[in-house]
Structure formats: C-alpha cells, structure tokens
Design an enzyme around this catalytic site. Sequence first.
Site, PDB file in Angstrom:
ATOM      1  CG  ASN A  18      -4.004  11.498  -5.416  1.00 13.85           C
ATOM      2  OD1 ASN A  18      -3.392  11.531  -6.475  1.00 13.85           O
ATOM      3  ND2 ASN A  18      -4.608  10.403  -4.982  1.00 13.85           N
ATOM      4  CD  GLU A  26      -3.544   3.557  -1.408  1.00  7.87           C
ATOM      5  OE1 GLU A  26      -4.368   2.643  -1.174  1.00  7.87           O
ATOM      6  OE2 GLU A  26      -2.664   3.919  -0.613  1.00  7.87           O
ATOM      7  CG  ASP A  59      -1.917   1.109   1.256  1.00  4.01           C
ATOM      8  OD1 ASP A  59      -3.119   0.831   1.125  1.00  4.01           O
ATOM      9  OD2 ASP A  59      -1.492   2.280   1.393  1.00  4.01           O
ATOM     10  CB  ILE A  60       1.148   4.175  -2.274  1.00  9.26           C
ATOM     11  CG1 ILE A  60       1.410   3.279  -3.491  1.00  9.26           C
ATOM     12  CG2 ILE A  60       2.024   5.422  -2.341  1.00  9.26           C
ATOM     13  CD1 ILE A  60       1.239   3.960  -4.833  1.00  9.26           C
ATOM     14  CG  ASP A  85      -3.960   8.802 -12.414  1.00  4.96           C
ATOM     15  OD1 ASP A  85      -4.281   8.406 -11.276  1.00  4.96           O
ATOM     16  OD2 ASP A  85      -4.792   9.153 -13.277  1.00  4.96           O
TER      17      ASP A  85
END
Length: 301
Positions: free
Chosen positions: A184, A220, A176-177, A193
Amino acid sequence: MTFILDKPTILIADDEPINVRVLAQNLTPNYRIKTATNGQKALAIVNSDDPPDLVLLDIQMPDMDGYQVLVAMRQQDSSKNIPVIFITAKDGAEDEAKGLDLGAMDYITKPFNLPVVNARVKNQIALKQKTDLLEKLALIDGLTEIPNRRHYDSRIEVEWRRAIKDGLPLSLVMIDIDEFKLFNDNYGHAQGDVALKRVAAITASQLKRNSDLVARYGGEEFVVLLPDCTLAFARTIADNIRQAVYSLNLEHEYAKAKQVTVSLGVSCIIPSREQSVESLQKKADELLYLAKKSGRNKVVA
Ligand code: GH3
Ligand code: MG
Ligand code: MG
Ligand code: MG
C-alpha cells in the site's frame, strides 16, 4: 433463494384439484409452478432443496390444515422466510385475522378473482426478491465480492455441528497477504484494493466443492472452510492457493519474492462437544504466524 433473472417458483397447495389447476394455469406464464393437494406434501416441498418463493395456501384441507402448515413452516429455518398467501373459502374476519396474525402476507377469499390473485402474487414476489437480494448482499464483502466475515461466522457454526454429528474432519485455512502494508505504501491504497480483489478471486477459483467456503476474514486476511476434508488434503489446497497467488505475478518490489505472496496456516479437527470452534481457528492462526516467521510465501500445517 432465487436469482432475480430466474422465474420465481410458486407452490399451490389446495385439496381441490380443480382449484390447483385453475391457479396453476393462470400463473404458469410468469412462474414455475409446484403443486400439492395436502398439507404434508406442501411442507415436504417447502423444506426440499428447491423451495418455492411463495406459497398459495388453502386453509381447509384434511389431516393438516393451512394454519398448521404455516405454523410448521415458521418453525423451520429453511422455510420460515417463505411468504404465504392464504387462498380460502373461510371468509370471516376472525379467520383472516388469525391467518395474518400467524404470519401470512396476504389473504384471498374464494371464489377468487384471477386478476386480483395475479396482482397480489406479483407484489409478494417483488418483495421476496428484494429481501433475497438484501440477504445476499449482507453476506458478501463489498470490495472483493466473496463471502464476508458474517457469512463465515454463521457457516462455521453450521459445519461444526454437522461435523460433530457425522464424525467427519473439518479443515480451516487462514491466509494473510505478505508485507501488504509496504505494498500500500509503495503502490497506493487503490492498487492495494486491486490486489486484494485478485487474490480473493484466485483463491475462490481453487475451491471445487459447493460445501467449501472462502471468505474475507478481515483487512488482507482470508479464511477457507473445508468440510469433510483431511489435513493432508487441506494442505494440498492451501499450497495450490499459495502457488496460484504467486502466479498472479503482481509486482511488489519490497517483498522478498518481488511479487505479492500469501502465508497460510492450516488446521484440521474431528470436532467433539468438548471442543470449540475457536480452538480450530486459534490453531490455524498460530500456524499462520509460524509461516510468517519462517519466511512468508509458505504453508504451515
Ligand atoms: P505481514 O507479512 O506480516 O502480514 O505484513 P503486513 O504488512 O501484511 O501486515 P499488517 O497487518 O501490518 O498490514 C496489513 C495491511 O493491510 C495494512 C492495511 O493498510 C492493509 N489493508 C487492510 N485492508 C485493506 C483494504 O481493504 N485495502 C487496502 N488497500 N489495504 C488494506
Ligand atoms: Mg380446501
Ligand atoms: Mg494481517
Ligand atoms: Mg499481511
């Protein structure tokens, strides 16, 4: 499945060697040709690692006739979608109806006319290539161009069953980022993206075996499936991924590391029939949560 740029492969199955030769000679310029002179051999080729894109199938053959070959093909996952054209001396309407009803795409009677055979083959191959492309696209994530959740869901079922049968470990890495919402918010969704694509590509580049699978699990989040892989080895791969993402050097001023990082949870199981796929996923999820809680940019196994 062939790629559009490869020469499509055609299997010609007929017990008369002369028929096989004439058809093969005729089709050779545009296709890769395989041949079989009985039903059993045809089935073996169809279920091999290098299956044809189309089968030109005689009906009247000793032992196993063409109808039986087609029925057997339709019962196997590996061959059920390979198109079949019957090419046969049986010229009765009932024979043709039976062939088409069993699932043949086309029906050609002997003596055959070569330009007609070519045209019918060309049409079926074009259709097969479109189907293959759609099938491929249905399993790929549109943004990151790596396998999607659907692909992963079907593969983990297959690998789970295989691991039970072979008594081998199956490992899973959930990724997971870190602080991606803030990324964002700060850099915009379009840059988000771009970051997602870079993380996906570098994660995929860390996997060396054909049997390993990386997929986009959700927004993500990514998942790596590692068949026949111990916990220790899976942890090493997970840490390689963590370092590789770090070394992308994607600026993220609101993250602790000041760049894009990932957290990873690693689980491993030698599955048995009493357990479920969900237990493996749940464990990786819990460990991913611990990686987040203990500061992010971490692997917990
Ligand atoms: P944490 O470190 O706890 O994982 O924090 P986080 O902000 O990454 O977690 P959260 O689940 O709150 O946010 C995930 C973010 O991922 C929110 C969403 O906008 C973003 N995201 C999901 N899918 C996409 C996508 O396709 N493109 C972009 N740009 N962002 C996405
Ligand atoms: Mg025959
Ligand atoms: Mg998330
Ligand atoms: Mg996140």
